[in-house]
Motif scaffolding. Structure first.
Motif, PDB file in Angstrom:
ATOM      1  N   MET A  63      20.632   1.190 -22.466  1.00 35.97           N
ATOM      2  CA  MET A  63      21.642   0.524 -23.425  1.00 35.97           C
ATOM      3  C   MET A  63      21.404  -0.958 -24.013  1.00 35.97           C
ATOM      4  O   MET A  63      21.608  -1.323 -24.937  1.00 35.97           O
TER       5      MET A  63
ATOM      6  N   GLU B  90      19.444  -4.425 -28.087  1.00 37.60           N
ATOM      7  CA  GLU B  90      18.289  -5.241 -28.436  1.00 37.60           C
ATOM      8  C   GLU B  90      17.658  -4.883 -29.926  1.00 37.60           C
ATOM      9  O   GLU B  90      17.368  -5.461 -30.671  1.00 37.60           O
ATOM     10  N   LYS B  91      17.377  -3.519 -30.014  1.00 36.64           N
ATOM     11  CA  LYS B  91      16.882  -2.974 -31.301  1.00 36.64           C
ATOM     12  C   LYS B  91      17.825  -3.363 -32.359  1.00 36.64           C
ATOM     13  O   LYS B  91      17.521  -3.764 -33.291  1.00 36.64           O
ATOM     14  N   GLN B  92      19.283  -3.023 -32.199  1.00 41.85           N
ATOM     15  CA  GLN B  92      20.192  -3.337 -33.287  1.00 41.85           C
ATOM     16  C   GLN B  92      20.255  -4.709 -33.407  1.00 41.85           C
ATOM     17  O   GLN B  92      20.379  -5.182 -34.866  1.00 41.85           O
TER      18      GLN B  92
ATOM     19  N   LEU C  48      18.690  -0.593 -26.661  1.00 43.41           N
ATOM     20  CA  LEU C  48      19.433   0.001 -27.943  1.00 43.41           C
ATOM     21  C   LEU C  48      20.089  -1.364 -28.488  1.00 43.41           C
ATOM     22  O   LEU C  48      20.093  -1.325 -29.707  1.00 43.41           O
TER      23      LEU C  48
END
Lengths: 123, 238
Positions: free
Chosen positions: A91, A96-98, A94
């Motif tokens: 999570m 971090e990517k966004q 995820l």
């Protein structure tokens, strides 16, 4: 005389319990994170204090050497904890990517606005 | 060329490609001279070399990830940028010089016939050297995608593609778009949504310098990840 593990185990679980709570209070460990560790060490503490409980469960499960039940339990609980941590990491990745994508897009907009303002000032 | 009044963006994800990115952009800008409907975006995925500075020196769009989050994530940042700025299509290509910019013309010829156009190195007349394990991997992927979609895709791991706005929105908004290697699972996702997929021949070269992201270890990991990802897509849409 008591076997050594029956002294070490409750002592270890009690110290570990205090250490986890201390870290939680000192805000070094997230409250949500500390709960699962508190739960783990509390169970270990209770079990190590009631040796008969270990003997009964071990006999029920067909384990010849009752103390090994503690290791089995600790192993299973640790596996569950590690799995939960893996889920948390997924999570966080995820998110971090966004966040990284958002920062990249916003930074670009900001630089564009800055250069527009600079050009307007110059003219 | 079949494109009229359409605006396209070439998205190039780059991570520590200072040795290659200049050559890629030079070649690309040379052939784009006559194609003013195409612009270039480099997504610098947290490089710690001069990738960003070199890309900026060419006067193109550059986006910067604050840290390295993966090739797929960099692609998706490009998709989000393209959607925000209302581009009609994107062409994705690698920053390591493997993809021949002249092949872009082949994508544009199929523009009106598909939503996702895949560039296949195996349909080209120019031989692409490939080692045994990758050959085996690509063979497995072909069979896998054939079973799933009944489509014959000769180069399912290609990173050279044209994606039209219709499919682009889907990929840009996908919260679970793979951050590492988006290949067969993304093709499958696009196919499941009813978009048309086509393949065109493209020329690809071995890397100019640096290391490839494909190795035996990453291939094994890649296959396992692919399986879970496709299963998730399948369940998600049911």
């Amino acid at each position: 005389m008591l076997p050594l593990y029956r002294i070490i185990l409750p002592l270890f679980s009690l110290l570990a319990l205090i250490w986890v709570i201390y870290n939680g209070v000192k805000r070094k460990l997230d409250v949500q994170e500390s709960l699962s560790w508190v739960f783990l060490f509390f169970i270990l503490f209770v079990i190590s204090f009631i040796p008969e409980l270990i003997d009964i469960i071990a006999a029920f499960l067909g384990i010849d050497y009752p103390p090994s039940l503690l290791f089995v339990l600790a192993f299973l609980l640790l596996i569950l904890l590690i799995f939960r941590l893996s889920k948390e990491i997924s999570m966080i990745r995820l998110k971090e990517k966004q966040l990284a994508q958002k920062i990249a897009l916003l930074e670009h907009d900001l630089l564009e606005l800055k250069s527009k303002l600079d050009n307007e000032k110059k003219s | 060329m079949e494109i009229k009044n359409e605006k396209g963006l070439i998205v190039i994800p780059a991570y520590n490609e200072a040795n290659n990115i200049g050559n890629v952009l030079r070649k690309l800008l040379d052939i784009l001279g006559e194609k003013d409907f195409l612009e270039i975006l480099v997504v610098n995925d947290g490089s710690y070399d001069d990738t960003e500075a070199i890309a900026r020196s060419y006067g193109i769009y550059v986006l910067n990830h604050p840290c390295n989050i993966g090739y797929g994530a960099a692609l998706q940042t490009g998709f989000k940028f393209a959607c925000e700025r209302d581009y009609d299509f994107v062409i994705i290509m690698d920053s390591d010089g493997q993809h021949e910019p002249k092949s872009i013309g082949n994508f544009l010829q199929e523009f009106n016939n598909a939503d996702l156009v895949l560039g296949s190195r195996f349909l080209s007349h120019i031989h692409y050297p490939i080692d045994f394990f990758r050959k085996l991997g690509i063979w497995g992927m072909r069979k896998f995608i054939k079973i799933l979609t009944r489509m014959r895709i000769t180069d399912p791991t290609t990173g050279f593609q044209l994606i039209k706005k219709s499919a682009l929105n889907l990929l840009a908004m996908d919260r679970f778009y793979p951050a590492d290697f988006p290949d067969v699972d993304v093709i499958y996702k696009v196919w499941r949504q009813g978009f048309k997929i086509k393949e065109v021949p493209v020329v690809m070269y071995p890397r100019m310098s640096g290391t490839s992201m494909h190795s035996l270890k990453s291939s094994i990991y890649y296959f396992a990840r692919l399986f879970i990802s496709i299963l998730a897509t399948h369940i998600e849409e049911k």
